[in-house]
Design a protein around this motif. Structure first.
Motif, PDB file in Angstrom:
ATOM      1  N   SER A  28       0.821  -1.220   0.000  1.00  0.00           N
ATOM      2  CA  SER A  28       0.000   0.000   0.000  1.00  0.00           C
ATOM      3  C   SER A  28       0.853   1.269   0.000  1.00  0.00           C
ATOM      4  CB  SER A  28      -0.970   0.006   1.177  1.00  0.00           C
ATOM      5  OG  SER A  28      -0.256   0.239   2.365  1.00  0.00           O
ATOM      6  N   ILE A  29       2.158   1.165   0.229  1.00  0.00           N
ATOM      7  CA  ILE A  29       2.968   2.393   0.147  1.00  0.00           C
ATOM      8  C   ILE A  29       3.212   2.808  -1.302  1.00  0.00           C
ATOM      9  CG2 ILE A  29       4.183   2.204   2.368  1.00  0.00           C
ATOM     10  CD1 ILE A  29       6.688   1.610   0.600  1.00  0.00           C
ATOM     11  N   VAL A  30       2.937   1.905  -2.237  1.00  0.00           N
ATOM     12  CA  VAL A  30       3.076   2.287  -3.640  1.00  0.00           C
ATOM     13  C   VAL A  30       1.776   2.977  -4.048  1.00  0.00           C
ATOM     14  CG1 VAL A  30       3.471   1.476  -5.995  1.00  0.00           C
ATOM     15  CG2 VAL A  30       4.579   0.318  -4.070  1.00  0.00           C
ATOM     16  N   LEU A  31       1.846   4.265  -4.208  1.00  0.00           N
ATOM     17  CA  LEU A  31       0.652   5.039  -4.530  1.00  0.00           C
ATOM     18  C   LEU A  31       0.487   5.075  -6.040  1.00  0.00           C
ATOM     19  CD1 LEU A  31      -1.541   6.594  -3.128  1.00  0.00           C
ATOM     20  CD2 LEU A  31      -0.140   8.640  -3.276  1.00  0.00           C
ATOM     21  N   THR A  32      -0.543   4.399  -6.530  1.00  0.00           N
ATOM     22  CA  THR A  32      -0.695   4.319  -7.985  1.00  0.00           C
ATOM     23  C   THR A  32      -1.582   5.454  -8.500  1.00  0.00           C
ATOM     24  OG1 THR A  32      -2.492   2.791  -7.575  1.00  0.00           O
ATOM     25  CG2 THR A  32      -0.390   1.816  -8.141  1.00  0.00           C
ATOM     26  N   ASP A  33      -1.424   5.748  -9.773  1.00  0.00           N
ATOM     27  CA  ASP A  33      -2.186   6.822 -10.414  1.00  0.00           C
ATOM     28  C   ASP A  33      -3.693   6.630 -10.246  1.00  0.00           C
ATOM     29  OD1 ASP A  33      -0.098   8.279 -11.209  1.00  0.00           O
ATOM     30  OD2 ASP A  33      -0.272   7.850 -13.358  1.00  0.00           O
ATOM     31  N   LEU A  35      -5.378   5.372  -7.932  1.00  0.00           N
ATOM     32  CA  LEU A  35      -5.867   5.725  -6.605  1.00  0.00           C
ATOM     33  C   LEU A  35      -5.913   7.253  -6.440  1.00  0.00           C
ATOM     34  CD1 LEU A  35      -6.876   4.068  -4.232  1.00  0.00           C
ATOM     35  CD2 LEU A  35      -4.646   4.328  -3.163  1.00  0.00           C
ATOM     36  N   LEU A  36      -4.894   7.913  -6.954  1.00  0.00           N
ATOM     37  CA  LEU A  36      -4.891   9.387  -6.926  1.00  0.00           C
ATOM     38  C   LEU A  36      -6.094   9.939  -7.682  1.00  0.00           C
ATOM     39  CD1 LEU A  36      -1.141  10.283  -7.516  1.00  0.00           C
ATOM     40  CD2 LEU A  36      -2.485  10.720  -5.458  1.00  0.00           C
ATOM     41  N   HIS A  37      -6.351   9.353  -8.854  1.00  0.00           N
ATOM     42  CA  HIS A  37      -7.493   9.810  -9.641  1.00  0.00           C
ATOM     43  C   HIS A  37      -8.804   9.531  -8.917  1.00  0.00           C
ATOM     44  CE1 HIS A  37      -4.861   9.633 -13.467  1.00  0.00           C
ATOM     45  NE2 HIS A  37      -4.862  10.831 -12.940  1.00  0.00           N
ATOM     46  N   ALA A  40      -9.245  12.109  -6.387  1.00  0.00           N
ATOM     47  CA  ALA A  40      -9.504  13.415  -6.994  1.00  0.00           C
ATOM     48  C   ALA A  40     -10.927  13.537  -7.525  1.00  0.00           C
ATOM     49  CB  ALA A  40      -8.500  13.664  -8.118  1.00  0.00           C
ATOM     50  N   ARG A  41     -11.523  12.405  -7.929  1.00  0.00           N
ATOM     51  CA  ARG A  41     -12.852  12.432  -8.532  1.00  0.00           C
ATOM     52  C   ARG A  41     -13.961  12.703  -7.521  1.00  0.00           C
ATOM     53  NH1 ARG A  41     -11.603   7.982 -11.646  1.00  0.00           N
ATOM     54  NH2 ARG A  41     -12.764   6.591 -10.299  1.00  0.00           N
ATOM     55  N   HIS A  42     -13.668  12.511  -6.235  1.00  0.00           N
ATOM     56  CA  HIS A  42     -14.755  12.595  -5.264  1.00  0.00           C
ATOM     57  C   HIS A  42     -14.675  13.842  -4.398  1.00  0.00           C
ATOM     58  CE1 HIS A  42     -14.655   8.272  -6.432  1.00  0.00           C
ATOM     59  NE2 HIS A  42     -15.904   8.600  -6.663  1.00  0.00           N
ATOM     60  N   SER A  44     -14.873  14.563  -1.079  1.00  0.00           N
ATOM     61  CA  SER A  44     -14.087  14.763   0.133  1.00  0.00           C
ATOM     62  C   SER A  44     -13.368  13.474   0.507  1.00  0.00           C
ATOM     63  CB  SER A  44     -15.001  15.163   1.289  1.00  0.00           C
ATOM     64  OG  SER A  44     -15.863  14.084   1.577  1.00  0.00           O
ATOM     65  N   PHE A  45     -12.431  13.615   1.410  1.00  0.00           N
ATOM     66  CA  PHE A  45     -11.668  12.472   1.880  1.00  0.00           C
ATOM     67  C   PHE A  45     -12.595  11.456   2.557  1.00  0.00           C
ATOM     68  CE2 PHE A  45      -8.671  10.487   4.983  1.00  0.00           C
ATOM     69  CZ  PHE A  45      -7.853   9.894   4.043  1.00  0.00           C
ATOM     70  N   SER A  46     -13.557  11.957   3.336  1.00  0.00           N
ATOM     71  CA  SER A  46     -14.438  11.024   4.052  1.00  0.00           C
ATOM     72  C   SER A  46     -15.365  10.297   3.076  1.00  0.00           C
ATOM     73  CB  SER A  46     -15.243  11.748   5.134  1.00  0.00           C
ATOM     74  OG  SER A  46     -16.034  12.741   4.536  1.00  0.00           O
ATOM     75  N   ASP A  47     -15.748  10.984   1.996  1.00  0.00           N
ATOM     76  CA  ASP A  47     -16.559  10.361   0.956  1.00  0.00           C
ATOM     77  C   ASP A  47     -15.792   9.181   0.345  1.00  0.00           C
ATOM     78  OD1 ASP A  47     -18.554   9.988  -1.019  1.00  0.00           O
ATOM     79  OD2 ASP A  47     -17.504  11.305  -2.419  1.00  0.00           O
ATOM     80  N   VAL A  48     -14.516   9.410   0.021  1.00  0.00           N
ATOM     81  CA  VAL A  48     -13.698   8.357  -0.572  1.00  0.00           C
ATOM     82  C   VAL A  48     -13.529   7.204   0.408  1.00  0.00           C
ATOM     83  CG1 VAL A  48     -11.413   7.764  -1.457  1.00  0.00           C
ATOM     84  CG2 VAL A  48     -12.449   9.920  -2.106  1.00  0.00           C
TER      85      VAL A  48
END
Ligand SMILES: [Zn+2]
Length: 253
Positions: A28-33, A35-37, A40-42, A44-48
């Motif tokens: 999970s330390i490998v942050l993939t594109d 996941l970033l997208h 970004a699409r949602h 808020s953080f709590s929504d995600v």
């Protein structure tokens, strides 16, 4: 439970009195594109976070139902996941999937006693006559971190077992509804509807839920194992503050 105990449970396993990190915590330390997208699409953080939790619940339901099928038990009667299970069964027949001894082959715990990590393999299977490690995914894509995860499983399994595995695979089991007009796809696995593709201005007419599978064999084991072990080192460095306070943390000799 103290904060350290909570972390030990969340990020690792205690096996024979020794604590070691779990494979999926490390990867999970490998942050993939993707996941970033996704973030970004949602809104808020709590929504995600809520969506990810719902997706995880969906995944657990499906994993349990698939495990029951592979154990030869009665098929789960859960209409919501039925299209996924139907696709899984089709795939299983098409690829001549065999699970030789369900007791030792489903949700199999593997431990690398050289580098000290542990994980749970979904299935050890024979597919078209080849024995390997199979990981089942229920998300919306096959991501690069799966290569690290399954390489770690394969290495650990072959270290601990006499009968070796030759390879590793990912099977993604998906489920969606398609618009009869514009062919947009609607997925609800994360608890809310999300629509992909199709036409923007269409009064979508959703067809019935259908299942689909995507099956991939992963090669380049050596390269992926090396990358996984590098990720483990980095993960342990990132978490060194609390890991250093675990008295029974298993370390490389
Ligand atoms: Zn449409």
């Amino acid at each position: 439970m103290t904060p350290i105990e909570r972390r030990k449970e969340k990020y690792g396993y205690e096996i024979d009195g020794l604590w070691m990190p779990r494979v999926t915590a490390i990867t999970s330390i490998v942050l993939t594109d993707h996941l970033l997208h996704y973030y970004a699409r949602h809104r808020s953080f709590s929504d995600v976070r809520e969506r990810l939790l719902n997706s995880a619940r969906w995944g657990t339901r499906l994993h349990e139902a698939i495990a029951n099928i592979l154990r030869g038990e009665k098929c789960t009667e859960d209409p919501e996941i039925a299209p996924s299970l139907e696709s899984f069964l089709q795939w299983k027949n098409e690829y001549k999937v065999k699970v030789l001894s369900p007791k030792d082959s489903i949700e199999k715990r593997v431990v690398d006693r050289e580098f000290w990590y542990a994980g749970t393999v979904d299935v050890i299977a024979e597919i078209n006559g080849v024995r390997g490690v199979l990981d089942i995914k229920t998300g919306n894509g096959i991501w690069e971190t799966y290569s690290l995860q399954t390489a770690a499983y394969l290495r650990a399994y072959n270290l601990q077992e006499k009968k070796k595995c030759e390879t590793r695979w990912i099977l993604r089991v998906d489920q969606y509804r398609e618009c009869l007009g514009c062919l947009a796809q609607k997925r609800e696995k994360d608890g809310r509807a999300s629509v992909r593709g199709g036409k923007r201005f269409c009064n979508h007419q959703w067809g019935p839920a259908v299942g689909a599978t995507e099956f991939q064999r992963l090669d380049n084991e050596k390269e992926d194992v090396e990358a996984f072990l590098a990720a483990q080192e980095l993960w342990e460095w990132c978490n060194r503050d609390w890991i250093s306070r675990i008295p029974n943390h298993a370390k490389r000799a």
